[in-house]
Design a protein around this motif. Sequence first.
Motif, short mmCIF file in Angstrom:
data_model
loop_
_atom_site.label_atom_id
_atom_site.label_comp_id
_atom_site.label_asym_id
_atom_site.label_seq_id
_atom_site.Cartn_x
_atom_site.Cartn_y
_atom_site.Cartn_z
N ALA A 36 -1.00 16.61 -1.89
CA ALA A 36 -0.09 15.53 -2.27
C ALA A 36 -0.64 14.19 -1.79
O ALA A 36 -0.56 13.17 -2.49
CB ALA A 36 1.30 15.78 -1.69
N PHE A 37 -1.19 14.16 -0.59
CA PHE A 37 -1.81 12.96 -0.04
C PHE A 37 -3.00 12.52 -0.90
O PHE A 37 -3.16 11.34 -1.23
CB PHE A 37 -2.24 13.25 1.40
N ALA A 38 -3.84 13.50 -1.28
CA ALA A 38 -5.00 13.18 -2.11
C ALA A 38 -4.59 12.62 -3.47
O ALA A 38 -5.21 11.69 -3.98
CB ALA A 38 -5.87 14.43 -2.29
N ARG A 39 -3.53 13.18 -4.05
CA ARG A 39 -3.05 12.65 -5.34
C ARG A 39 -2.56 11.22 -5.18
O ARG A 39 -2.75 10.39 -6.07
CB ARG A 39 -1.93 13.54 -5.88
N THR B 7 0.83 -1.20 0.00
CA THR B 7 0.00 0.00 0.00
C THR B 7 0.87 1.24 0.00
O THR B 7 2.10 1.17 0.00
CB THR B 7 -0.96 -0.02 1.20
N GLN B 8 0.21 2.40 0.00
CA GLN B 8 0.91 3.67 -0.14
C GLN B 8 1.20 4.29 1.23
O GLN B 8 0.39 4.21 2.15
CB GLN B 8 0.09 4.66 -0.97
N LEU B 9 2.34 4.93 1.29
CA LEU B 9 2.79 5.62 2.50
C LEU B 9 3.41 6.94 2.10
O LEU B 9 4.16 7.02 1.11
CB LEU B 9 3.85 4.77 3.22
N THR B 10 3.12 7.98 2.85
CA THR B 10 3.82 9.24 2.66
C THR B 10 4.01 9.91 4.01
O THR B 10 3.31 9.62 4.98
CB THR B 10 3.09 10.18 1.68
N SER B 11 4.99 10.79 4.07
CA SER B 11 5.27 11.57 5.28
C SER B 11 6.16 12.73 4.88
O SER B 11 7.07 12.57 4.05
CB SER B 11 5.97 10.72 6.34
N SER B 12 5.91 13.89 5.45
CA SER B 12 6.74 15.04 5.08
C SER B 12 6.47 16.21 6.01
O SER B 12 5.45 16.26 6.70
CB SER B 12 6.45 15.48 3.64
N SER B 13 7.39 17.14 5.99
CA SER B 13 7.18 18.44 6.60
C SER B 13 6.29 19.26 5.68
O SER B 13 6.38 19.15 4.45
CB SER B 13 8.53 19.15 6.78
N THR C 44 -3.96 8.27 -7.49
CA THR C 44 -3.10 7.65 -8.49
C THR C 44 -2.45 6.36 -8.03
O THR C 44 -1.99 5.56 -8.85
CB THR C 44 -1.99 8.62 -8.91
N GLY C 45 -2.36 6.17 -6.71
CA GLY C 45 -1.63 5.03 -6.17
C GLY C 45 -0.12 5.21 -6.20
O GLY C 45 0.62 4.28 -5.89
N GLU C 46 0.34 6.40 -6.56
CA GLU C 46 1.77 6.68 -6.65
C GLU C 46 2.23 7.48 -5.42
O GLU C 46 1.64 8.50 -5.08
CB GLU C 46 2.10 7.47 -7.91
N ARG C 47 3.30 7.02 -4.79
CA ARG C 47 3.82 7.72 -3.62
C ARG C 47 4.51 9.02 -4.05
O ARG C 47 5.31 9.03 -4.98
CB ARG C 47 4.84 6.84 -2.89
#
Length: 287
Positions: free
Chosen positions: A251-254, A121-127, A258-261
């Motif tokens: 960015a999270f919504a995209r 699955t997809q994961l993201t994290s950022s400032s 799209t399924g792209e991190r």
Amino acid sequence: MRTRDVAIVGIENSHAEEIIRYLNVEQPAAVPVRVVALVAGEEERTRELAALGGITRIVADPAELHGAIDALIVTSRDGAWHRALAVPFLEAGTPVWVDKPLAASVADAEEIIAAAARGRTQLTSSSALRWVADTDALADGLDGIGELQTLTVTGPADAASPYSGIFFYGIHIADVAQRLVPGEPEDVDVRLLPGGVVARYRVDGVLVTLEFIRPDGDGQVPFRATAVGGHGVLSRDIVLGADYVQPGVDAFARMLETGERPIPDAQLLAPVQVLAQVATAVTAPVA
């Protein structure tokens, strides 16, 4: 585009309120994501956020949300909590956005990334600073100053923060540096200052300097980045406007659409690796 139903855990963070305001109150048509559930925190805070976003599902245990949401947003202030909150959902195949920092240790960050791989699955994290207009302008301007030689990113951060120390605010500085000069930090060197700490490392020959300056009570230094190239210098403050959370939410919504991190795993891990070495240096006993 179908609307994604998401939940938030870690509501003590001011980011939770801004995310709910953006997604549930402003409801931008181009961002079909809505917060439909909260993991309860302090009673009054929970009630306020639920009322703000028209959120009717409040749960005491995040596990109650398994299978009921399209994605999870983890906004707990302390990165030391993020592994326990994110991993079960990632392993179950639920996309997760972990608000800054990804974790407060390299081991936790690696396990969160591994859990996303296990769950496919997809994961993201950022400032939030990674996505704001000033950082975009810096990234766009790098090609105009020749071969990059050095990058310095400066900002406020307190190694004594109760929220895992340097990780809490230092992630802003480290993540901006990773956005502008992505790659594995090599030969990290940490030096203590009377009112802060400096970390230096190299990425593909570019010398990167991170200056973490402790606020002195009368204010704080602004976030700023300065890049020196072969025939020019690029320097500007990085300002957080009233809508500072929105680019990260977008960015999270995209990612959900799209399924792209939006950020490669190596760039998720690198800032945590640097901050871990800073944290070790700050807490090491004086010889």
